[in-house]
Design an enzyme around this catalytic site. Sequence first.
Site, PDB file in Angstrom:
ATOM      1  N   ALA A 131       0.807  -1.221   0.000  1.00 44.82           N
ATOM      2  CA  ALA A 131       0.000   0.000   0.000  1.00 44.82           C
ATOM      3  C   ALA A 131       0.839   1.270   0.000  1.00 44.82           C
ATOM      4  CB  ALA A 131      -0.931   0.005   1.210  1.00 44.82           C
ATOM      5  N   GLY A 132       2.129   1.112   0.217  1.00 50.45           N
ATOM      6  CA  GLY A 132       3.014   2.291   0.313  1.00 50.45           C
ATOM      7  C   GLY A 132       2.981   3.132  -0.945  1.00 50.45           C
TER       8      GLY A 132
ATOM      9  N   ARG B  77       9.347   8.489  -3.384  1.00 52.95           N
ATOM     10  CA  ARG B  77      10.692   8.738  -3.904  1.00 52.95           C
ATOM     11  C   ARG B  77      10.920   8.204  -5.322  1.00 52.95           C
ATOM     12  NH1 ARG B  77      14.776   6.468  -0.015  1.00 52.95           N
ATOM     13  NH2 ARG B  77      13.050   5.490   1.092  1.00 52.95           N
TER      14      ARG B  77
ATOM     15  N   GLY C 236      14.280  -1.551  11.428  1.00 57.36           N
ATOM     16  CA  GLY C 236      13.921  -2.053  12.744  1.00 57.36           C
ATOM     17  C   GLY C 236      15.032  -2.974  13.235  1.00 57.36           C
TER      18      GLY C 236
ATOM     19  N   GLU D 132      11.953  -0.048  16.178  1.00 56.62           N
ATOM     20  CA  GLU D 132      12.136   0.763  14.968  1.00 56.62           C
ATOM     21  C   GLU D 132      13.221   1.806  15.197  1.00 56.62           C
ATOM     22  OE1 GLU D 132      10.672   0.145  11.919  1.00 56.62           O
ATOM     23  OE2 GLU D 132      10.284  -1.656  13.100  1.00 56.62           O
TER      24      GLU D 132
ATOM     25  N   ARG E 235       9.886  -4.356 -68.201  1.00 53.57           N
ATOM     26  CA  ARG E 235      10.710  -3.166 -67.964  1.00 53.57           C
ATOM     27  C   ARG E 235      10.764  -2.377 -69.269  1.00 53.57           C
ATOM     28  NH1 ARG E 235      16.300  -6.464 -68.887  1.00 53.57           N
ATOM     29  NH2 ARG E 235      16.434  -7.155 -66.733  1.00 53.57           N
TER      30      ARG E 235
HETATM   31  C1  UD1 Z   1       9.506  -1.804   8.012  1.00 55.55           C
HETATM   32  C2  UD1 Z   1       9.664  -2.418   9.379  1.00 55.55           C
HETATM   33  C3  UD1 Z   1      11.147  -2.421   9.754  1.00 55.55           C
HETATM   34  C4  UD1 Z   1      11.976  -3.142   8.702  1.00 55.55           C
HETATM   35  C5  UD1 Z   1      11.709  -2.532   7.340  1.00 55.55           C
HETATM   36  C6  UD1 Z   1      12.378  -3.331   6.263  1.00 55.55           C
HETATM   37  C7  UD1 Z   1       7.635  -1.900  10.594  1.00 55.55           C
HETATM   38  C8  UD1 Z   1       7.016  -1.002  11.580  1.00 55.55           C
HETATM   39  N1  UD1 Z   1       8.916  -1.650  10.295  1.00 55.55           N
HETATM   40  O1  UD1 Z   1       9.949  -0.461   8.064  1.00 55.55           O
HETATM   41  O2  UD1 Z   1      11.309  -3.068  10.986  1.00 55.55           O
HETATM   42  O3  UD1 Z   1      13.344  -3.056   9.025  1.00 55.55           O
HETATM   43  O4  UD1 Z   1      10.299  -2.532   7.066  1.00 55.55           O
HETATM   44  O5  UD1 Z   1      12.290  -2.628   5.064  1.00 55.55           O
HETATM   45  O6  UD1 Z   1       7.027  -2.819  10.118  1.00 55.55           O
HETATM   46  N2  UD1 Z   1       3.124  -0.663   3.979  1.00 55.55           N
HETATM   47  C9  UD1 Z   1       1.763  -0.717   3.820  1.00 55.55           C
HETATM   48  N3  UD1 Z   1       0.958   0.064   4.569  1.00 55.55           N
HETATM   49  C10 UD1 Z   1       1.461   0.903   5.491  1.00 55.55           C
HETATM   50  C11 UD1 Z   1       2.856   0.967   5.664  1.00 55.55           C
HETATM   51  C12 UD1 Z   1       3.666   0.161   4.917  1.00 55.55           C
HETATM   52  O7  UD1 Z   1       1.269  -1.469   2.976  1.00 55.55           O
HETATM   53  O8  UD1 Z   1       0.649   1.582   6.130  1.00 55.55           O
HETATM   54  C13 UD1 Z   1       3.985  -1.515   3.178  1.00 55.55           C
HETATM   55  C14 UD1 Z   1       4.872  -0.752   2.224  1.00 55.55           C
HETATM   56  O9  UD1 Z   1       4.247  -0.599   0.966  1.00 55.55           O
HETATM   57  C15 UD1 Z   1       6.100  -1.638   2.135  1.00 55.55           C
HETATM   58  C16 UD1 Z   1       6.134  -2.343   3.480  1.00 55.55           C
HETATM   59  O10 UD1 Z   1       4.847  -2.225   4.017  1.00 55.55           O
HETATM   60  O11 UD1 Z   1       5.957  -2.622   1.148  1.00 55.55           O
HETATM   61  C17 UD1 Z   1       7.173  -1.780   4.422  1.00 55.55           C
HETATM   62  O12 UD1 Z   1       6.921  -0.426   4.638  1.00 55.55           O
HETATM   63  P1  UD1 Z   1       8.080   0.643   4.726  1.00 55.55           P
HETATM   64  O13 UD1 Z   1       7.477   1.948   5.038  1.00 55.55           O
HETATM   65  O14 UD1 Z   1       8.970   0.528   3.559  1.00 55.55           O
HETATM   66  O15 UD1 Z   1       8.938   0.095   5.938  1.00 55.55           O
HETATM   67  P2  UD1 Z   1       9.127   0.711   7.357  1.00 55.55           P
HETATM   68  O16 UD1 Z   1       7.817   0.890   8.021  1.00 55.55           O
HETATM   69  O17 UD1 Z   1      10.015   1.882   7.234  1.00 55.55           O
END
Ligand code: UD1
Length: 456
Positions: A11-12, A16, A137, A152, A438
């Site tokens: 869902a992210g 970037r 994390g 985290e 031709r």
């Molecule tokens: C997360 C972990 C962290 C780990 C890192 C590895 C948590 C709180 N943290 O970090 O421990 O080291 O991944 O990359 O879990 N996503 C959703 N919905 C949301 C938030 C995220 O679907 O509300 C998805 C993103 O699209 C992505 C994944 O979850 O595919 C990880 O999210 P991201 O924000 O990249 O990771 P962090 O939360 O920073």
Amino acid sequence: MNKLNIVILAAGKGTRMHSNLPKVLHVIGAKPILAHVIDCAKALNPNKIIVVYGFGGETVKEAFVGENITWVNQAKQLGTGHAVQQAMPYLEDDANTLILLGDVPLVDVIACQKLVALANNTLAILSFNKADPTGYGRIVRGVMGNVTAIVEHKDATEAQRDIVEVNTGIMAMPNQYLIKWLSALTNNNAQSEYYLTDIVALAVKDNVNVVAEVTADEWSVTGINSKADLAQIERVHQSRIAQKLLQQGVTLKDPARIEIRGDLACGRDVELDVNCVFEGVVILGDNVKIAANCVIKNAVVAAGTHIAPFTHIDDTQIGENSRIGPFARLRPGTTLAADTHIGNFVELKNAQVDVGSKINHLSYVGDSTVGKNVNIGAGTITCNYDGANKFRTVIEDNAFIGSDSQLVAPVTIGRGATIAAGSTITKDAPADQLTFCRAKEQKSISGWKRPVKIKK
Ligand code: UD1
Ligand code: CA
């Protein structure tokens, strides 16, 4: 084996990437990032695949129509724990769940199998040691080495920030616990997010075994957040394919300069020179040689055939021991039988060319059936299009087409017929005869002088 549910977090937003395309639809090896993750999920034979999507919503779903996937919308991205909560209604009580990340395309099936095998009565986490763990994390272990929590980066103490073992985000656990822990998550943390990682401390509290499996393959757990990441992972992906081809015995002049955007199958003693791009499904038979700078898409090239440099092949089948190029263009619907020769600046489209025929120089042959042992001279053009409709040209066995001829379709050149050079053929040419069309006479003007440049 317990039943398996797989939840893919996708869902992210991917801010970037600076792109209108949802992050997980950007491609690695011509396949969307998310498709790589779904393929890994499928290889684990789960009962259910649930994808949590958000940003780019319907576009992501549409890219996977026909797949057996449960789509769950996370309208607001309130954290990884919140994302898994959205999938909760679809989780089966008597199953284990594996969590995968939708932006990690090189995810490793074997590492996932290991986690899944561990997940009975256990929370199994995939971790890795990161030289610079900033942002990740941290895996916090007790004195006995047992995992006690994931903290985290933003919530970590100075001492915890020194820990280099980090969470990949990939984990597996029994649903009976997951459902309970998800309901207990809060967002009292530095990011006001619902962290999935908080389930580790909850597991410890519940006396549920927690294990972290350390992977040495960092690329297999690396997520894509930017175009720089995308480019880097593409290189890793390509180099892994190249290494596999080398292991199978394929000769690569430079494993760093081959690009596979699909599936390439090679027989024995295949040689691939630099800067070739393979797209879709390409099958190369034994002893096939592809010279430098060729682009080959959805093609079958039979044993012993050599493709010379700068040849472009699309949706074409080539028989054994043929010689193609340099600078040939084979367009969709073309089939070449064995021992055919297609030379430089020759374009074929929807042409079926039989055994031993040669089209060696500067020709266009489209919508045509060419028999056996036909020789088509330089500069021959099949005029297949009248501006509105397309027609076929048939050239029967052993015909010889003189250079610079135009064959205006629909037209048939009979068996063994010869067409004189420079002819424009609009009617069928009979077998075994010389046909020409031709200007009648050849004139020479004696005493004629070449023009000279006028002085100003
Ligand atoms: C997360 C972990 C962290 C780990 C890192 C590895 C948590 C709180 N943290 O970090 O421990 O080291 O991944 O990359 O879990 N996503 C959703 N919905 C949301 C938030 C995220 O679907 O509300 C998805 C993103 O699209 C992505 C994944 O979850 O595919 C990880 O999210 P991201 O924000 O990249 O990771 P962090 O939360 O920073
Ligand atoms: Ca985050």
